[in-house]
Design a protein around this motif. Structure first.
Motif, PDB file in Angstrom:
ATOM      1  N   ALA A  48       0.896  -1.212   0.142  1.00 51.81           N
ATOM      2  CA  ALA A  48      -0.036  -0.268  -0.049  1.00 51.81           C
ATOM      3  C   ALA A  48       0.943   1.249  -0.012  1.00 51.81           C
ATOM      4  O   ALA A  48       0.798   1.987   0.774  1.00 51.81           O
ATOM      5  CB  ALA A  48      -1.010   0.139   1.169  1.00 51.81           C
ATOM      6  N   ASP A  72       0.369  -1.290  -4.607  1.00 48.53           N
ATOM      7  CA  ASP A  72      -0.896  -0.685  -4.292  1.00 48.53           C
ATOM      8  C   ASP A  72      -1.863  -1.057  -5.366  1.00 48.53           C
ATOM      9  O   ASP A  72      -1.726  -1.635  -6.449  1.00 48.53           O
ATOM     10  CB  ASP A  72      -0.633   0.947  -4.338  1.00 48.53           C
ATOM     11  N   SER A 102      -1.537  -4.288  -6.863  1.00 49.04           N
ATOM     12  CA  SER A 102      -1.932  -5.655  -5.827  1.00 49.04           C
ATOM     13  C   SER A 102      -3.100  -5.025  -4.948  1.00 49.04           C
ATOM     14  O   SER A 102      -3.104  -4.025  -4.473  1.00 49.04           O
ATOM     15  CB  SER A 102      -0.807  -5.850  -5.209  1.00 49.04           C
ATOM     16  N   ASP A 103      -3.993  -6.206  -4.588  1.00 48.63           N
ATOM     17  CA  ASP A 103      -4.801  -6.103  -3.412  1.00 48.63           C
ATOM     18  C   ASP A 103      -3.864  -6.674  -2.136  1.00 48.63           C
ATOM     19  O   ASP A 103      -3.701  -7.943  -2.322  1.00 48.63           O
ATOM     20  CB  ASP A 103      -6.027  -6.621  -3.832  1.00 48.63           C
ATOM     21  N   ILE A 104      -3.656  -5.783  -1.468  1.00 47.62           N
ATOM     22  CA  ILE A 104      -2.690  -6.486  -0.234  1.00 47.62           C
ATOM     23  C   ILE A 104      -3.476  -7.250   0.658  1.00 47.62           C
ATOM     24  O   ILE A 104      -2.632  -7.976   1.383  1.00 47.62           O
ATOM     25  CB  ILE A 104      -2.037  -5.351   0.477  1.00 47.62           C
ATOM     26  N   SER A 121       3.231   1.767   5.595  1.00 47.85           N
ATOM     27  CA  SER A 121       3.208   2.963   6.251  1.00 47.85           C
ATOM     28  C   SER A 121       1.718   3.562   6.073  1.00 47.85           C
ATOM     29  O   SER A 121       1.086   3.649   4.966  1.00 47.85           O
ATOM     30  CB  SER A 121       4.001   4.166   5.681  1.00 47.85           C
TER      31      SER A 121
HETATM   32  C1  LIG Z   1      -2.970   6.363   3.830  1.00 48.30           C
HETATM   33  S1  LIG Z   1      -2.363   5.852   2.295  1.00 48.30           S
HETATM   34  C2  LIG Z   1      -0.652   5.571   2.615  1.00 48.30           C
HETATM   35  C3  LIG Z   1       0.126   5.534   1.481  1.00 48.30           C
HETATM   36  C4  LIG Z   1       1.697   5.337   1.552  1.00 48.30           C
HETATM   37  N1  LIG Z   1       1.979   3.916   2.303  1.00 48.30           N
HETATM   38  C5  LIG Z   1       2.171   6.621   2.486  1.00 48.30           C
HETATM   39  O1  LIG Z   1       2.446   6.084   3.869  1.00 48.30           O
HETATM   40  O2  LIG Z   1       2.205   7.792   2.150  1.00 48.30           O
HETATM   41  C6  LIG Z   1      -3.037   4.371   2.194  1.00 48.30           C
HETATM   42  C7  LIG Z   1      -2.474   3.544   0.737  1.00 48.30           C
HETATM   43  O3  LIG Z   1      -3.272   2.105   0.815  1.00 48.30           O
HETATM   44  C8  LIG Z   1      -3.831   1.803  -0.413  1.00 48.30           C
HETATM   45  N2  LIG Z   1      -4.481   0.559  -0.139  1.00 48.30           N
HETATM   46  C9  LIG Z   1      -5.761   0.569   0.576  1.00 48.30           C
HETATM   47  N3  LIG Z   1      -6.302  -0.797   0.869  1.00 48.30           N
HETATM   48  C10 LIG Z   1      -5.611  -1.362  -0.295  1.00 48.30           C
HETATM   49  C11 LIG Z   1      -5.569  -2.844  -0.532  1.00 48.30           C
HETATM   50  N4  LIG Z   1      -6.468  -3.606  -0.323  1.00 48.30           N
HETATM   51  N5  LIG Z   1      -4.750  -3.205  -1.561  1.00 48.30           N
HETATM   52  C12 LIG Z   1      -3.688  -2.208  -1.788  1.00 48.30           C
HETATM   53  N6  LIG Z   1      -3.818  -0.959  -1.596  1.00 48.30           N
HETATM   54  C13 LIG Z   1      -4.389  -0.544  -0.595  1.00 48.30           C
HETATM   55  C14 LIG Z   1      -4.488   3.243  -0.916  1.00 48.30           C
HETATM   56  O4  LIG Z   1      -4.616   2.911  -2.367  1.00 48.30           O
HETATM   57  C15 LIG Z   1      -3.427   4.163  -0.389  1.00 48.30           C
HETATM   58  O5  LIG Z   1      -2.411   4.270  -1.249  1.00 48.30           O
END
Ligand SMILES: C[S@@+](CC[C@H](N)C(=O)[O-])C[C@H]1O[C@@H](n2cnc3c(N)ncnc32)[C@H](O)[C@@H]1O
Length: 273
Positions: A48, A72, A102-104, A121
């Motif tokens: 993500a 992401d 990816s869907d994490i 993060s």
């Molecule tokens: C609050 S942001 C944080 C982004 C980055 N890690 C940072 O610290 O700046 C949350 C991220 O999680 C991603 N995300 C949420 N659920 C997800 C999932 N199931 N699979 C992949 N990405 C996901 C969103 O697209 C977003 O980019």
């Protein structure tokens, strides 16, 4: 995938990146370094990743060549991450970035095979309890260190204080713990849940505080965070809506006049297998 599909804007991630960089625990990076393979290229999966801020912060703090695989589900954010790769490693070695849609919540250990490190993060408050448990199990099965930074823990302090602060904080936390189509979100309980599950699987878990301490220099971030905080609180508890107009005007005026200080507590976890 059952995580609620709320899109995160790259403008919001840009705005928070400097405060995130100051807040993340450097002490955990010190603890992490000796746990990484001493030679060869590090393979780091950032889950993500958003626009890639974790890599831009961490890659220059680690020595040696690195291959970051940034996951992401939002392909627009992955494009931003690819266009803004981290600088070189601490010793000047090359850092290569690969992005992976990816869907994490659907990852399997094979997807992270040969990882030297898994990072994430500002993620832990987003998945449901079951999704978080699945993610912990996958990371534990890979058997490498895991660094999870900037998870909200449900403590917020605004100065000067206002009687409405506590009501909004309680409603915001309830919003973070709300029921979704996929199940209950853990919100501020996610840190304890992840730490407990990793420990039960035999890992050592180190926890450090990583608060945002926003003052005059962060007025734009404080105002944007505050607007989202109040919005979520009112969505959770509609009866607050009638009470917040004057409060919001007052707070935003304080932020604009550099008279609002905001502390948003987070925790960082380093998991050592
Ligand atoms: C609050 S942001 C944080 C982004 C980055 N890690 C940072 O610290 O700046 C949350 C991220 O999680 C991603 N995300 C949420 N659920 C997800 C999932 N199931 N699979 C992949 N990405 C996901 C969103 O697209 C977003 O980019």
């Amino acid at each position: 995938m059952t995580v609620e599909q709320i899109r995160v804007s790259s403008e919001w991630l840009d705005l928070r990146e400097p405060a995130d960089a100051v807040a993340r625990s450097r002490d955990l990076v010190e603890q992490l370094r000796p746990q990484l393979p001493p030679a060869g290229r590090l393979v780091i999966h950032d889950l993500a990743c958003g626009s890639g801020s974790m890599g831009r912060w961490l890659a220059p703090l680690l020595p040696g060549p690195q291959h970051w695989i940034m996951h992401d589900r939002d392909e627009d954010l992955l494009e931003v991450a690819a266009a803004n790769p981290p600088g070189p490693a601490a010793d000047g070695a090359a850092v290569l970035v690969e992005t992976r849609p990816s869907d994490i919540t659907a990852l399997r250990p094979d997807d992270l095979a040969r990882a030297s490190l898994i990072t994430a993060s500002a993620l832990l408050d987003l998945p449901t309890g079951d999704e978080l448990a699945g993610l912990v199990d996958v990371c534990a099965a890979v058997g490498c260190p895991v660094l999870l930074t900037l998870s909200v823990v449900g403590r917020v302090e605004l100065a000067p204080a206002d009687p409405l602060d506590a009501h909004l904080a309680a409603a915001f936390d309830a919003h973070q713990r709300r029921m979704t189509a996929g199940g209950h979100l853990l919100g501020p309980d996610a840190v304890a849940a992840a730490a407990e599950r990793f420990s039960r699987l035999g890992a050592d878990v180190l926890v450090r505080p990583s608060p945002w301490q926003l003052g005059a220099a962060d007025a734009d971030l404080a105002a944007e965070w505050f607007t989202g905080w109040v919005g979520a609180a009112c969505e959770q508890k509609a009866e607050l809506t009638d009470q917040v107009d004057a409060y919001v005007r007052r707070r935003l005026a304080q932020a604009e006049a550099w008279q609002l200080a905001v502390t948003v507590d987070h925790a960082d976890l380093l998991v050592l297998p």
